[in-house]
Design an enzyme around this catalytic site. Structure first.
Site, PDB file in Angstrom:
ATOM      1  CB  CYS A  73      54.419  61.192  40.631  1.00  0.00           C
ATOM      2  SG  CYS A  73      53.031  60.069  40.898  1.00  0.00           S
ATOM      3  CG  HIS A 169      57.433  57.965  38.975  1.00  0.00           C
ATOM      4  ND1 HIS A 169      57.874  58.489  40.165  1.00  0.00           N
ATOM      5  CD2 HIS A 169      56.127  57.652  39.159  1.00  0.00           C
ATOM      6  CE1 HIS A 169      56.884  58.480  41.045  1.00  0.00           C
ATOM      7  NE2 HIS A 169      55.816  57.982  40.458  1.00  0.00           N
ATOM      8  CD  GLU A 171      61.435  59.025  39.492  1.00  0.00           C
ATOM      9  OE1 GLU A 171      60.678  58.670  40.423  1.00  0.00           O
ATOM     10  OE2 GLU A 171      61.100  59.874  38.648  1.00  0.00           O
TER      11      GLU A 171
END
Length: 190
Positions: A73, A169, A171
């Site tokens: 990002c 993202h 994660e």
């Protein structure tokens, strides 16, 4: 594999550290270039604003150019030359400018389909979680691997050698994101 997560000191990097651990890495927080010299790979996380992060990130340019790097990002945005968000110069790894996105709703938050246009060992087509107000408009560039369609197309992933940048993202993208991180680690080990 020891992976250094750069701490811009402007946001929470806990989810990145957790995802790296779940993917089989040994994550460590990196606050300086000297610490980064002792890791096998680097993550530029997606927390904070460009204005707050670019000065610190510039200290890591040589590390990014030398070590396998996953930029997430804001981290991906820092790989470009500059940003409309607060000014400042990025790392200049990719030649383009970050600008405010054109979308029905800004910030762009949520799961979006990511279209992959070039073969990649790391980026797989599918749904990923996005949270951003700025991005790079899609154009002809051999490093641009994937895009997201909002009111216009925006770069979702860039790759050049050992440097991978993603606007989304991983994660926070469930199994799909975790698999991406595992593929990044596998390629970084080579």
């Amino acid at each position: 594999m020891i992976v250094g997560v750069v701490d811009y000191t402007v946001g929470n990097i806990g989810s990145v550290l957790t995802a790296l651990k779940r993917a089989g890495a040994v994550p460590v927080v990196v606050k300086g270039v000297e610490e980064a010299g002792r890791v096998d790979a680097v993550v530029l996380p997606g927390v904070g604003t460009y204005e707050a992060a670019y000065a610190l990130a510039r200290q890591f340019k040589e590390v990014v150019l030398e070590k396998p790097t996953l930029a997430i990002c804001l981290g991906m945005q820092l790989l470009f030359e500059s940003s409309e968000e607060g000014g400042g110069q990025g790392l200049g790894v990719f030649k383009d400018r970050v600008e405010r996105i054109k979308a029905r709703k800004v910030p762009n938050i949520g799961w979006r389909y990511t279209h992959v246009v070039k073969n990649s060992e790391i980026i797989a087509e599918g749904y990923y979680y996005y949270l951003h107000s700025y991005g790079v408009r899609w154009g002809e560039n051999e490093a641009y691997t994937a895009y997201i369609k909002l009111e216009e197309k925006y770069v979702a992933a860039v790759e050049r050698g050992h440097i991978i940048g993603v606007q989304f993202h991983p994660e926070r993208s469930g199994r799909t994101g975790l698999e991406l991180i595992k593929r990044f680690l596998a390629v970084a080990k080579r």
